[in-house]
Design a protein around this motif. Sequence first.
Motif, PDB file in Angstrom:
ATOM      1  N   ASP A 178      -8.696   6.180  -1.812  1.00 25.58           N
ATOM      2  CA  ASP A 178      -9.508   7.385  -1.846  1.00 25.58           C
ATOM      3  C   ASP A 178      -8.710   8.657  -1.582  1.00 25.58           C
ATOM      4  O   ASP A 178      -9.038   9.725  -2.063  1.00 25.58           O
ATOM      5  N   VAL A 179      -7.669   8.528  -0.775  1.00 27.38           N
ATOM      6  CA  VAL A 179      -6.885   9.709  -0.406  1.00 27.38           C
ATOM      7  C   VAL A 179      -5.401   9.503  -0.724  1.00 27.38           C
ATOM      8  O   VAL A 179      -4.538  10.150  -0.148  1.00 27.38           O
ATOM      9  N   ALA A 180      -5.139   8.586  -1.681  1.00 23.30           N
ATOM     10  CA  ALA A 180      -3.754   8.242  -2.005  1.00 23.30           C
ATOM     11  C   ALA A 180      -2.942   9.491  -2.327  1.00 23.30           C
ATOM     12  O   ALA A 180      -1.809   9.652  -1.887  1.00 23.30           O
ATOM     13  N   THR A 181      -3.534  10.395  -3.109  1.00 21.17           N
ATOM     14  CA  THR A 181      -2.876  11.666  -3.399  1.00 21.17           C
ATOM     15  C   THR A 181      -3.894  12.791  -3.254  1.00 21.17           C
ATOM     16  O   THR A 181      -4.787  12.942  -4.091  1.00 21.17           O
ATOM     17  N   VAL A 182      -3.761  13.546  -2.208  1.00 19.80           N
ATOM     18  CA  VAL A 182      -4.648  14.694  -2.008  1.00 19.80           C
ATOM     19  C   VAL A 182      -4.131  15.834  -2.892  1.00 19.80           C
ATOM     20  O   VAL A 182      -2.941  16.171  -2.820  1.00 19.80           O
ATOM     21  N   PRO A 183      -4.992  16.408  -3.740  1.00 23.96           N
ATOM     22  CA  PRO A 183      -4.500  17.476  -4.607  1.00 23.96           C
ATOM     23  C   PRO A 183      -4.303  18.783  -3.837  1.00 23.96           C
ATOM     24  O   PRO A 183      -4.992  19.037  -2.851  1.00 23.96           O
ATOM     25  N   GLY A 184      -3.379  19.579  -4.318  1.00 24.19           N
ATOM     26  CA  GLY A 184      -3.128  20.884  -3.710  1.00 24.19           C
ATOM     27  C   GLY A 184      -3.954  21.975  -4.381  1.00 24.19           C
ATOM     28  O   GLY A 184      -4.816  21.693  -5.227  1.00 24.19           O
ATOM     29  N   LEU A 185      -3.666  23.233  -4.040  1.00 25.07           N
ATOM     30  CA  LEU A 185      -4.444  24.369  -4.558  1.00 25.07           C
ATOM     31  C   LEU A 185      -4.436  24.410  -6.084  1.00 25.07           C
ATOM     32  O   LEU A 185      -5.372  24.869  -6.712  1.00 25.07           O
ATOM     33  N   ASP A 186      -3.349  23.903  -6.682  1.00 27.97           N
ATOM     34  CA  ASP A 186      -3.207  23.970  -8.141  1.00 27.97           C
ATOM     35  C   ASP A 186      -3.531  22.632  -8.817  1.00 27.97           C
ATOM     36  O   ASP A 186      -3.332  22.488 -10.015  1.00 27.97           O
ATOM     37  N   GLY A 187      -3.993  21.660  -8.040  1.00 27.40           N
ATOM     38  CA  GLY A 187      -4.353  20.365  -8.645  1.00 27.40           C
ATOM     39  C   GLY A 187      -3.215  19.361  -8.668  1.00 27.40           C
ATOM     40  O   GLY A 187      -3.433  18.170  -8.825  1.00 27.40           O
ATOM     41  N   GLN A 188      -1.964  19.839  -8.494  1.00 26.37           N
ATOM     42  CA  GLN A 188      -0.836  18.888  -8.346  1.00 26.37           C
ATOM     43  C   GLN A 188      -0.921  18.278  -6.959  1.00 26.37           C
ATOM     44  O   GLN A 188      -1.662  18.780  -6.113  1.00 26.37           O
TER      45      GLN A 188
END
Length: 320
Positions: A178-188
């Motif tokens: 569920d939180v494997a990759t938390v996106p940043g402000l730009d979606g990366q």
Amino acid sequence: MRVLSGIQPSGSLHLGNYFGMMSKMITYQEESELFCFIANYHAQTSVSDGKLLARGTIEAAANFLALGMDPEKSTFWVQSDVPEVQELTWVLSNFTPMGLLERCHSYKDKIGKGIAANHGLFAYPVLMTADILLFQSETVPVGKDQKQHVEVARDIAIKFNNEYGEIFTLPQPEIDDDVATVPGLDGQKMSKSYGNTIDLFAEEKALRKQIMRIVTDSTPVEEPKNPDTCNVFQIYRLFLDKSQQDELRKRYLAGGTGYGEIKKRLFEYFIATFSDARARYEELQADPGEIENILAAGAEEARATVSQLMGTVREAVGTC
Ligand code: ADP
Ligand code: TRP
């Protein structure tokens, strides 16, 4: 069960670190034997300013303590206060095929971004392996980007054990999908190195700015919006349980709510969630001596934990 993980003090800690690793660690201390450390040796691969590294180390420790790391329930220390880890790194280097390190994505990505290849960057996974194996860790909670490094640790442990018998416990990465990759402000991927973070302990004004900078599309206020492609939703949902997520999803699909308003709510949610931790951080910052005492006691405990295994390793390889 023995659980271990570390975090680099190479910049302000952010929501990706929190959901990817820190919150899991804090929960684990209730139900397992938890080992948690500030990986200042690893941070040397990206921070050369000594004062900055020293300050960042204490700050990262204060962040963790403020979020609920309890030194009574866990062992919490700074990596360089347990010198056995460097000794084991050297021992393990002799069981690390070049190809294993050459295949590491993290190393290749860094080189690809133009960071100069040096031995520290290349050998980084061997040091991480020593961190993990030295404590006989069974479970290593990390974000997805670190999964391969835990697999490297497993491979090296197998090679060593093949030679000397079952000395090291084989570790398993633990990644919450569920939180494997938390996106940043730009979606990366949210990452210090991409400048796209929401920092856990930033001043309120700066924090509001970060949240307002989350990139959205230009769907007008009244129109329905797609939560699945929206960066604000993807970050906001991490704070919500299933029914709250469904409710927010409905709001998106119904239209009539602008991104500005959702961001404002996210900001308020963030402040409410972390208000106790932020207050505790202020208190800790006012008393750096207290943090140092906690870390010194943690290092002593950590060294006591590893001494027997280190003796076994020295005996096996003939350096005792
Ligand atoms: P950064 O990418 O900002 O430099 P680190 O590499 O220091 O972060 O990561 C520390 C821990 O936090 C690791 O376990 C890592 O997997 C986790 N982590 C970092 N960023 C994220 C993210 N965006 N999503 C999930 N986990 C993350
Ligand atoms: N390399 C990890 C990161 O950047 C930090 C780390 C160092 C670590 N040693 C570790 C994580 C051992 C887990 C186990 O996030």
